[in-house]
Structures are given as C-alpha cells and as structure tokens.
Scaffold this motif. Structure first.
Motif, PDB file in Angstrom:
ATOM      1  N   ASP A  50      17.310   0.762 -12.430  1.00 46.62           N
ATOM      2  CA  ASP A  50      17.187   2.158 -12.646  1.00 46.62           C
ATOM      3  C   ASP A  50      16.119   2.755 -11.692  1.00 46.62           C
ATOM      4  OD1 ASP A  50      15.131   1.607 -13.861  1.00 46.62           O
ATOM      5  OD2 ASP A  50      15.258   2.884 -15.433  1.00 46.62           O
ATOM      6  N   ASP A  51      15.951   2.189 -10.353  1.00 48.87           N
ATOM      7  CA  ASP A  51      14.913   2.225  -9.602  1.00 48.87           C
ATOM      8  C   ASP A  51      15.245   3.513  -8.494  1.00 48.87           C
ATOM      9  OD1 ASP A  51      16.928   1.008  -7.987  1.00 48.87           O
ATOM     10  OD2 ASP A  51      15.547  -0.661  -7.058  1.00 48.87           O
ATOM     11  N   ASP A  52      16.206   3.931  -8.526  1.00 45.19           N
ATOM     12  CA  ASP A  52      16.995   5.181  -7.686  1.00 45.19           C
ATOM     13  C   ASP A  52      17.018   4.318  -6.238  1.00 45.19           C
ATOM     14  OD1 ASP A  52      17.823   7.471  -7.266  1.00 45.19           O
ATOM     15  OD2 ASP A  52      15.718   8.231  -6.777  1.00 45.19           O
ATOM     16  N   GLY A  53      17.158   3.182  -5.968  1.00 40.92           N
ATOM     17  CA  GLY A  53      17.062   2.509  -4.844  1.00 40.92           C
ATOM     18  C   GLY A  53      18.010   1.407  -4.671  1.00 40.92           C
ATOM     19  N   GLU A  56      19.514  -0.304  -8.179  1.00 35.70           N
ATOM     20  CA  GLU A  56      20.635   0.447  -8.937  1.00 35.70           C
ATOM     21  C   GLU A  56      21.861   0.624  -7.868  1.00 35.70           C
ATOM     22  OE1 GLU A  56      20.619   5.033 -10.560  1.00 35.70           O
ATOM     23  OE2 GLU A  56      18.660   4.167  -9.932  1.00 35.70           O
ATOM     24  N   GLY A  57      21.823   0.785  -6.721  1.00 36.74           N
ATOM     25  CA  GLY A  57      22.746   0.836  -5.870  1.00 36.74           C
ATOM     26  C   GLY A  57      23.878  -0.386  -6.051  1.00 36.74           C
ATOM     27  N   ASN A  60      25.270  -0.203  -9.634  1.00 34.71           N
ATOM     28  CA  ASN A  60      26.431   0.572  -9.880  1.00 34.71           C
ATOM     29  C   ASN A  60      27.689   0.124  -9.071  1.00 34.71           C
ATOM     30  OD1 ASN A  60      25.112   2.654 -11.551  1.00 34.71           O
ATOM     31  ND2 ASN A  60      24.302   3.719  -9.584  1.00 34.71           N
ATOM     32  N   ILE A 230      12.538   1.038  -2.474  1.00 33.61           N
ATOM     33  CA  ILE A 230      12.289   2.404  -3.150  1.00 33.61           C
ATOM     34  C   ILE A 230      11.847   3.291  -1.748  1.00 33.61           C
ATOM     35  CG2 ILE A 230      11.832   1.888  -5.527  1.00 33.61           C
ATOM     36  CD1 ILE A 230       8.984   1.659  -5.029  1.00 33.61           C
ATOM     37  N   HIS A 231      11.550   4.318  -2.161  1.00 33.23           N
ATOM     38  CA  HIS A 231      11.528   5.515  -1.009  1.00 33.23           C
ATOM     39  C   HIS A 231      10.305   6.347  -1.042  1.00 33.23           C
ATOM     40  CE1 HIS A 231      14.221   7.074  -3.938  1.00 33.23           C
ATOM     41  NE2 HIS A 231      13.331   8.162  -3.994  1.00 33.23           N
ATOM     42  N   ASN A 248      19.430   3.689   1.588  1.00 33.04           N
ATOM     43  CA  ASN A 248      20.025   3.086   0.305  1.00 33.04           C
ATOM     44  C   ASN A 248      20.437   4.534  -0.680  1.00 33.04           C
ATOM     45  OD1 ASN A 248      20.405   0.629  -0.229  1.00 33.04           O
ATOM     46  ND2 ASN A 248      18.187   0.386  -0.358  1.00 33.04           N
ATOM     47  N   ASN A 249      19.941   5.537  -0.582  1.00 36.54           N
ATOM     48  CA  ASN A 249      20.421   6.672  -1.209  1.00 36.54           C
ATOM     49  C   ASN A 249      20.140   7.960  -0.577  1.00 36.54           C
ATOM     50  OD1 ASN A 249      17.523   7.003  -1.574  1.00 36.54           O
ATOM     51  ND2 ASN A 249      17.597   7.511  -3.819  1.00 36.54           N
ATOM     52  N   ASN A 251      18.478  11.665  -1.172  1.00 38.67           N
ATOM     53  CA  ASN A 251      17.739  12.492  -2.110  1.00 38.67           C
ATOM     54  C   ASN A 251      17.847  13.860  -1.644  1.00 38.67           C
ATOM     55  OD1 ASN A 251      15.770  13.863  -3.804  1.00 38.67           O
ATOM     56  ND2 ASN A 251      14.686  11.828  -4.261  1.00 38.67           N
TER      57      ASN A 251
END
Length: 367
Positions: A50-53, A56-57, A60, A230-231, A248-249, A251
């Motif tokens: 659940d690192d939003d990076g 997690e990518g 999922n 992470i970012h 990676n994501n 935001n």
C-alpha cells in the motif's frame, strides 16, 4: 432343440457382452487421465503493498491477472533482496502450494539462484535481468521509452537547463532511464544537462526528499524526476516551486508544476505471462520486455503547464516509437568520451538489459 440352442447362444452372447463391458469399464478407470495440476500464484515484495508506488502497482496488476484466471494469490511483503530472506519467503509460498512465483524487484537475480534451483518444479518470474536457471524468466517494461518522452517535456520547460534525477541505485534499470531522459531533453534543447543523485536504496522517503532538495537548491535543477519506489521527490519539488515528472502512478492532487507521470501498465505484462503459463507456452527467450508497442507503458495526461505545441511534439515522437523505432540508436558518446553507438546502429536489448553501466555525455553524477 433349435430354439433351445438359439436361447443358449443368446444367453452366452449377453454374458460375453457384459464381461467385455466390465473389462472395458475397468480399463477406462485404470487409464483415467491424471487430474490437472492446480495453478497457485505467489509474489514477493520488498515493501508493503500500500505504498502508492512500485509495490502497490505490481500487487494490483498481479491480483487483477489472477482474478481473471481464477487463480489464488499468496504474497509475502517486506522481503530483503538477500538469499536468506528470499529463501524464507519462497519457502512460505511453496508451503502454501504456489507453483508460479513472481519476484517483483531488481535485486532478485544471481544472488538468489540457489532458491530457483531448490524448487525446480516451481516457475519463477523475476524483475531482475539475470535469469539463467531453467525455471526462471525475467520480465520488465521498456520504461526508458517514456523517460525519453518525459525528457522532451523537461527540456522544453527548463529555464536553467539543469534537470534533476533522484535514482535509487546505479543499475542498468535506472541508468537506461537516466540516459533516455537526457536524450529526450536534448532532442529539443541541446544545452540541457541531467544531474543525478543516487540513494543507495529503493525506499527511503527522507533520503529521496533530501536528494531532490539538494538537486534544486545546490545544483540548480528546475525540473525533477526520480526512479525509486515512492514519490517524495515530487513533494520537495512542489514545496520549492519547480517542475516535476512522476513515476509509477499519477497523483492528481499536485499543482500544474507536476507536468505528467510515467505510467507502468503492469497488468498488460502479468496478464500475458499468466496466459502463456496457463497454455504451457513457457518463453524460450528468457525474458519478457514490453513497451509502447504493447501499450504497456505510457504518459499520463499532461498538466495545463504543458502547451499544445509540447503535447503535439510528444505525440509525434510517440508515433515514431510505436513504429518499432527506439531510443538508443545513432551517435552516442559516454560522459567518459567513449563511443557507445554509431550512426546507423542500435544498442541491442541484451546490452541495454545487462551492460548499461555507463552514462551519456551530459549526465553528471553526484555523491
């Protein structure tokens, strides 16, 4: 008498038929096909999912692919890229019945070969470029293609002609992105330089933010990007009012200074891998490496700070890449003055995967 003989013949025929049918049923039961082996998927992550990076990518995408094929997924998180920790994690997954295991970070390579060899009946897929054991295959995305396109945006937006790059480690994976970022930027602005600060780790929010701040405040960068899990580098750029490019994501809470983000469509790759495995099509090439042609990588919709002229140029270059063109071709000189590629040539995939331990002229490395 004839009728009696006829009845006896009929009875004997019926008895023989019953015996033959019984024998046939027995043979069918003896040669009943073996029950198809159940496929169960395992995955190893270096951090929480659940690192939003990065982690997690991957999680999922693996989960979505498993759900598509109705495969159960087991995971182990916070695993160090060492032989001891990897073996412990894989032991746990195998005990849970996993016969397909994804190792989702670049450090799961030669160091963990003994784990691959320990479980010869398990099919391993690793992000690492090294996958020599017969039951191991590498997989990755051609992220460098999007680094090139994002470099075009950076090269057109910079005023200082200094671009900052926060990178986790000095590896071919990171180095491809750094060099491609420079090539994209210099295709529109030949005066650009890319200054790089390495972290020595994939996940360290404090170190990432510190490196970004130094690139901006000490080194003069007015556009920041990164190659880490992470970012927080973007957080530093936002605070200091400079442009940034994500990874990676995407935001949507950032300002328009957040020009765009590199998107990794891992579900495309995991879906292909599990489809092939399900069909028994185990790759002989030893790696999956998918890019723009497969729609496996992309750029998010640019912010309002990106002009229509910039967007059109990126679209044009994207079309060229989609037509099997590539980034690393033509005259390329390293920052040590060595000729790495000549006009009419292209750097091979093998060299890109394993031997990009060099940087182009225009890349400056800081400790």
């Amino acid at each position: 008498m004839r009728k009696i003989r006829d009845y006896i013949g009929i009875i004997i025929f019926i008895i023989m038929l019953v015996v033959l049918l019984g024998l046939l049923a027995g043979l069918i039961s003896m040669y009943k096909p073996a029950k198809k082996k159940q496929i169960m998927v395992g995955a190893v992550f270096i951090d929480d999912i659940d690192d939003d990076g990065w982690n997690e990518g991957h999680y999922n995408a693996i989960l979505a692919s498993c759900e598509e094929y109705n495969y159960k997924l087991h995971i182990v998180t916070n695993v160090k890229e060492t032989l001891a920790d990897t073996e412990k994690a894989v032991d746990q997954l195998v005990e849970n019945g996993c016969n397909v295991i994804f190792l989702t970070s670049g450090g799961f390579g030669k160091e963990v070969y003994p784990v691959f060899e320990k479980y010869e009946d398990v099919q391993f897929y690793t992000i690492a470029a090294d996958s020599e054991p017969s039951n191991a295959i590498s997989y990755f995305l051609r992220i460098y293609q999007m680094r090139y396109l994002s470099g075009i945006l950076a090269g057109m937006k910079t005023k200082s002609n200094v671009l900052g790059f926060v990178a986790a480690s000095n590896t071919p994976q990171a180095n491809r992105g750094i060099n491609a970022f420079l090539l994209g930027a210099r295709s529109v602005n030949p005066d650009v330089v890319v200054k790089v600060r390495f972290l020595g780790t994939w996940t360290d929010a404090e170190a990432e933010e510190k490196a970004a701040r130094r690139l901006i405040l000490e080194d003069g960068a007015d556009v920041i990007t990164y190659h880490a899990s992470i970012h927080t580098a973007v957080d530093a750029a936002e605070e200091l009012g400079v442009y940034s490019i994500g990874y990676n994501n995407h935001n949507t809470s950032y300002s328009d200074n957040y020009l765009a983000s590199i998107l990794c469509n891992w579900d495309v790759l995991y879906g292909e891998i599990l489809s092939d495995f399900t069909k028994g099509n185990i790759s002989d090439d030893k790696y999956y490496w998918r890019g723009i042609v497969y729609d496996a990588v992309g750029l998010s919709e640019p912010s309002d700070a990106v002009t229509e002229e910039m967007k059109e140029l990126v679209r044009e270059r994207r079309k060229q890449l989609n037509q099997a063109d590539d980034v690393f071709r033509g005259d390329l000189i390293s920052n040590k003055g060595k000729v790495m590629c000549r006009q009419g040539e292209r750097i091979t995939d093998d060299a890109l995967l394993h031997r990009m331990n060099w940087f182009l002229e225009g890349v400056e490395i800081y400790d």
